[in-house]
Design a protein around this motif. Structure first.
Motif, PDB file in Angstrom:
ATOM      1  N   GLY A 122      62.785 -48.554 -40.614  1.00  0.00           N
ATOM      2  CA  GLY A 122      62.003 -49.012 -39.477  1.00  0.00           C
ATOM      3  C   GLY A 122      60.534 -49.212 -39.832  1.00  0.00           C
ATOM      4  N   ASP A 123      60.218 -49.188 -41.117  1.00  0.00           N
ATOM      5  CA  ASP A 123      58.834 -49.316 -41.594  1.00  0.00           C
ATOM      6  C   ASP A 123      58.660 -50.687 -42.241  1.00  0.00           C
ATOM      7  OD1 ASP A 123      56.370 -49.158 -42.843  1.00  0.00           O
ATOM      8  OD2 ASP A 123      56.669 -47.099 -43.549  1.00  0.00           O
ATOM      9  N   PRO A 124      57.890 -51.598 -41.593  1.00  0.00           N
ATOM     10  CA  PRO A 124      57.727 -52.938 -42.158  1.00  0.00           C
ATOM     11  C   PRO A 124      56.736 -53.001 -43.315  1.00  0.00           C
ATOM     12  CG  PRO A 124      56.473 -52.759 -40.150  1.00  0.00           C
ATOM     13  CD  PRO A 124      57.206 -51.445 -40.297  1.00  0.00           C
ATOM     14  N   VAL A 125      56.002 -51.900 -43.542  1.00  0.00           N
ATOM     15  CA  VAL A 125      54.940 -51.906 -44.553  1.00  0.00           C
ATOM     16  C   VAL A 125      55.388 -51.291 -45.872  1.00  0.00           C
ATOM     17  CG1 VAL A 125      52.601 -51.064 -45.079  1.00  0.00           C
ATOM     18  CG2 VAL A 125      53.148 -51.877 -42.773  1.00  0.00           C
ATOM     19  N   LEU A 126      56.202 -50.245 -45.820  1.00  0.00           N
ATOM     20  CA  LEU A 126      56.572 -49.497 -47.022  1.00  0.00           C
ATOM     21  C   LEU A 126      57.067 -50.376 -48.165  1.00  0.00           C
ATOM     22  CD1 LEU A 126      57.065 -46.838 -48.551  1.00  0.00           C
ATOM     23  CD2 LEU A 126      59.282 -46.690 -47.391  1.00  0.00           C
ATOM     24  N   PRO A 127      58.003 -51.320 -47.939  1.00  0.00           N
ATOM     25  CA  PRO A 127      58.462 -52.130 -49.077  1.00  0.00           C
ATOM     26  C   PRO A 127      57.352 -52.935 -49.734  1.00  0.00           C
ATOM     27  CG  PRO A 127      59.963 -52.334 -47.221  1.00  0.00           C
ATOM     28  CD  PRO A 127      58.743 -51.638 -46.704  1.00  0.00           C
ATOM     29  N   ASP A 128      56.407 -53.429 -48.947  1.00  0.00           N
ATOM     30  CA  ASP A 128      55.306 -54.203 -49.522  1.00  0.00           C
ATOM     31  C   ASP A 128      54.415 -53.331 -50.390  1.00  0.00           C
ATOM     32  OD1 ASP A 128      56.264 -56.396 -48.169  1.00  0.00           O
ATOM     33  OD2 ASP A 128      54.845 -56.240 -46.518  1.00  0.00           O
ATOM     34  N   VAL A 129      54.169 -52.088 -49.957  1.00  0.00           N
ATOM     35  CA  VAL A 129      53.347 -51.175 -50.757  1.00  0.00           C
ATOM     36  C   VAL A 129      54.077 -50.803 -52.039  1.00  0.00           C
ATOM     37  CG1 VAL A 129      52.176 -48.941 -50.806  1.00  0.00           C
ATOM     38  CG2 VAL A 129      52.226 -50.269 -48.680  1.00  0.00           C
ATOM     39  N   LEU A 130      55.363 -50.515 -51.943  1.00  0.00           N
ATOM     40  CA  LEU A 130      56.143 -50.190 -53.148  1.00  0.00           C
ATOM     41  C   LEU A 130      56.125 -51.338 -54.144  1.00  0.00           C
ATOM     42  CD1 LEU A 130      59.316 -48.466 -51.634  1.00  0.00           C
ATOM     43  CD2 LEU A 130      57.339 -47.350 -52.686  1.00  0.00           C
ATOM     44  N   ALA A 131      56.239 -52.554 -53.637  1.00  0.00           N
ATOM     45  CA  ALA A 131      56.264 -53.726 -54.516  1.00  0.00           C
ATOM     46  C   ALA A 131      54.914 -53.947 -55.182  1.00  0.00           C
ATOM     47  CB  ALA A 131      56.664 -54.961 -53.717  1.00  0.00           C
ATOM     48  N   ALA A 132      53.831 -53.651 -54.464  1.00  0.00           N
ATOM     49  CA  ALA A 132      52.492 -53.872 -55.020  1.00  0.00           C
ATOM     50  C   ALA A 132      52.105 -52.763 -55.987  1.00  0.00           C
ATOM     51  CB  ALA A 132      51.472 -53.960 -53.888  1.00  0.00           C
ATOM     52  N   ASN A 133      52.313 -51.509 -55.572  1.00  0.00           N
ATOM     53  CA  ASN A 133      51.964 -50.356 -56.414  1.00  0.00           C
ATOM     54  C   ASN A 133      52.586 -49.116 -55.777  1.00  0.00           C
ATOM     55  OD1 ASN A 133      50.871 -48.271 -57.881  1.00  0.00           O
ATOM     56  ND2 ASN A 133      48.756 -48.979 -57.761  1.00  0.00           N
ATOM     57  N   TYR A 134      53.747 -48.741 -56.239  1.00  0.00           N
ATOM     58  CA  TYR A 134      54.470 -47.633 -55.595  1.00  0.00           C
ATOM     59  C   TYR A 134      53.693 -46.326 -55.638  1.00  0.00           C
ATOM     60  CZ  TYR A 134      55.820 -46.016 -60.281  1.00  0.00           C
ATOM     61  OH  TYR A 134      55.799 -45.562 -61.574  1.00  0.00           O
ATOM     62  N   ARG A 135      52.764 -46.193 -56.576  1.00  0.00           N
ATOM     63  CA  ARG A 135      51.988 -44.950 -56.668  1.00  0.00           C
ATOM     64  C   ARG A 135      50.995 -44.810 -55.516  1.00  0.00           C
ATOM     65  NH1 ARG A 135      52.153 -46.625 -62.313  1.00  0.00           N
ATOM     66  NH2 ARG A 135      53.552 -45.239 -63.466  1.00  0.00           N
ATOM     67  N   ARG A 136      50.757 -45.892 -54.784  1.00  0.00           N
ATOM     68  CA  ARG A 136      49.858 -45.843 -53.632  1.00  0.00           C
ATOM     69  C   ARG A 136      50.593 -45.558 -52.321  1.00  0.00           C
ATOM     70  NH1 ARG A 136      45.128 -48.870 -54.484  1.00  0.00           N
ATOM     71  NH2 ARG A 136      44.502 -48.111 -52.431  1.00  0.00           N
ATOM     72  N   ALA A 137      51.908 -45.520 -52.362  1.00  0.00           N
ATOM     73  CA  ALA A 137      52.697 -45.302 -51.145  1.00  0.00           C
ATOM     74  C   ALA A 137      52.673 -43.821 -50.763  1.00  0.00           C
ATOM     75  CB  ALA A 137      54.133 -45.765 -51.358  1.00  0.00           C
ATOM     76  N   HIS A 138      52.869 -43.555 -49.483  1.00  0.00           N
ATOM     77  CA  HIS A 138      52.955 -42.179 -48.990  1.00  0.00           C
ATOM     78  C   HIS A 138      54.385 -41.683 -49.216  1.00  0.00           C
ATOM     79  CE1 HIS A 138      48.957 -42.363 -47.298  1.00  0.00           C
ATOM     80  NE2 HIS A 138      49.282 -43.471 -46.646  1.00  0.00           N
ATOM     81  N   LEU A 139      54.566 -40.934 -50.289  1.00  0.00           N
ATOM     82  CA  LEU A 139      55.899 -40.498 -50.711  1.00  0.00           C
ATOM     83  C   LEU A 139      55.979 -38.981 -50.774  1.00  0.00           C
ATOM     84  CD1 LEU A 139      56.289 -42.937 -53.763  1.00  0.00           C
ATOM     85  CD2 LEU A 139      57.196 -43.285 -51.449  1.00  0.00           C
ATOM     86  N   THR A 140      57.184 -38.466 -50.661  1.00  0.00           N
ATOM     87  CA  THR A 140      57.401 -37.047 -50.917  1.00  0.00           C
ATOM     88  C   THR A 140      57.372 -36.832 -52.434  1.00  0.00           C
ATOM     89  OG1 THR A 140      59.808 -37.238 -51.128  1.00  0.00           O
ATOM     90  CG2 THR A 140      58.907 -36.939 -48.887  1.00  0.00           C
ATOM     91  N   PRO A 141      57.155 -35.602 -52.887  1.00  0.00           N
ATOM     92  CA  PRO A 141      57.193 -35.347 -54.340  1.00  0.00           C
ATOM     93  C   PRO A 141      58.517 -35.790 -54.972  1.00  0.00           C
ATOM     94  CG  PRO A 141      56.193 -33.487 -53.216  1.00  0.00           C
ATOM     95  CD  PRO A 141      56.710 -34.407 -52.144  1.00  0.00           C
ATOM     96  N   ARG A 142      59.611 -35.594 -54.260  1.00  0.00           N
ATOM     97  CA  ARG A 142      60.922 -36.002 -54.779  1.00  0.00           C
ATOM     98  C   ARG A 142      60.984 -37.525 -54.913  1.00  0.00           C
ATOM     99  NH1 ARG A 142      66.992 -34.473 -53.819  1.00  0.00           N
ATOM    100  NH2 ARG A 142      67.953 -36.524 -53.491  1.00  0.00           N
ATOM    101  N   GLU A 143      60.551 -38.255 -53.895  1.00  0.00           N
ATOM    102  CA  GLU A 143      60.569 -39.717 -53.942  1.00  0.00           C
ATOM    103  C   GLU A 143      59.683 -40.241 -55.066  1.00  0.00           C
ATOM    104  OE1 GLU A 143      61.330 -40.507 -49.149  1.00  0.00           O
ATOM    105  OE2 GLU A 143      59.290 -40.525 -49.977  1.00  0.00           O
ATOM    106  N   HIS A 144      58.496 -39.646 -55.186  1.00  0.00           N
ATOM    107  CA  HIS A 144      57.568 -40.086 -56.241  1.00  0.00           C
ATOM    108  C   HIS A 144      58.192 -39.889 -57.621  1.00  0.00           C
ATOM    109  CE1 HIS A 144      53.722 -40.844 -58.264  1.00  0.00           C
ATOM    110  NE2 HIS A 144      54.022 -39.816 -59.022  1.00  0.00           N
ATOM    111  N   ALA A 145      58.802 -38.721 -57.840  1.00  0.00           N
ATOM    112  CA  ALA A 145      59.406 -38.440 -59.146  1.00  0.00           C
ATOM    113  C   ALA A 145      60.560 -39.400 -59.443  1.00  0.00           C
ATOM    114  CB  ALA A 145      59.893 -36.989 -59.183  1.00  0.00           C
ATOM    115  N   LEU A 146      61.374 -39.693 -58.444  1.00  0.00           N
ATOM    116  CA  LEU A 146      62.484 -40.627 -58.637  1.00  0.00           C
ATOM    117  C   LEU A 146      61.973 -42.018 -59.009  1.00  0.00           C
ATOM    118  CD1 LEU A 146      64.885 -39.637 -55.722  1.00  0.00           C
ATOM    119  CD2 LEU A 146      65.482 -39.671 -58.156  1.00  0.00           C
ATOM    120  N   LEU A 147      60.911 -42.458 -58.361  1.00  0.00           N
ATOM    121  CA  LEU A 147      60.395 -43.799 -58.645  1.00  0.00           C
ATOM    122  C   LEU A 147      59.711 -43.852 -60.008  1.00  0.00           C
ATOM    123  CD1 LEU A 147      59.117 -44.960 -55.134  1.00  0.00           C
ATOM    124  CD2 LEU A 147      61.351 -45.282 -56.229  1.00  0.00           C
TER     125      LEU A 147
END
Length: 214
Positions: A122-147
């Motif tokens: 339901g987040d229209p922004v998250l995919p665009d941030v991930l595509a541009a620079n996933y390290r700038r996205a608001h992620l959990t530690p688990r999500e960040h490590a997986l990416l």
């Protein structure tokens, strides 16, 4: 004196035949017509249309070699849609798809999986941030490590070591979850390269889907 007859403006002109609408190519190689593909592929096409209202171009394009398409799709569908036996969330798998596809500059998978990620979050922004620079996205530690893990697989897998696996274990991922993450990343590295090499064009609808917040 005889008055000359008025000639119709259309006289002397050839009647133009109705031209078939031009269909934008979706690949650089031949894309089979639906009538050409085997019955099991047509059944799958029907399921796509029933669920989404359209057939993804990836399916039309891949169906040039029907058995390859069906075998690829069974693995892809199990990897990305299975919930009962997955060690990762659907969101995590789709985020990996977006980050890997962005790193590979794959227009097709980036467009389609950004749409899927918008749908499930339901987040229209998250995919665009991930595509541009996933390290700038608001992620959990688990999500960040997986990416980070998926990105490393994509850009420099030969330099990876057991430390990369240990990093994921340290934040609580099981070996099964780590292996699954590697398979998801590998699936998109595989598919991205086919899509890029064959010039696959995404369905335009992907760019518009799920842009509004729920």
């Amino acid at each position: 004196m005889t008055t000359p007859r008025k000639t119709s403006r259309a006289s002397g002109k050839k009647t133009a035949s109705k031209a078939k609408p031009q269909v934008k190519p979706t690949a650089w190689v031949r894309v089979p017509e639906e009538s050409e593909v085997p019955e099991d592929v047509r059944v799958l096409f029907g399921k796509f249309k029933e669920k989404t209202g359209f057939i993804p171009n990836v399916a039309r394009n891949f169906a040039l070699t029907p058995e390859h398409f069906l075998r690829w799709f069974r693995y892809y569908d199990f990897l990305m849609r299975n919930e009962d036996q997955s060690h990762l969330t659907r969101k995590e798998r789709e985020m990996i798809a977006v980050v890997v596809s962005s790193a590979n500059e794959c227009e097709y998978c980036l467009a389609s999986h950004s749409a899927y990620l918008r749908e499930i979050t339901g987040d229209p922004v998250l995919p665009d941030v991930l595509a541009a620079n996933y390290r700038r996205a608001h992620l959990t530690p688990r999500e960040h490590a997986l990416l980070e893990f998926a990105y490393q697989i994509t850009v420099d897998s030969a330099s990876m070591s057991s430390a990369d696996v240990q990093m994921l274990r340290a934040i609580g991922l099981s070996d099964e979850a780590i292996f699954e993450a590697a398979q998801v990343a590998a699936m998109f590295n595989f598919t991205n390269r086919i899509a890029n090499a064959m010039g696959w064009v995404p369905n335009e609808i992907y760019y518009h889907l799920h842009r509004d917040k729920k």
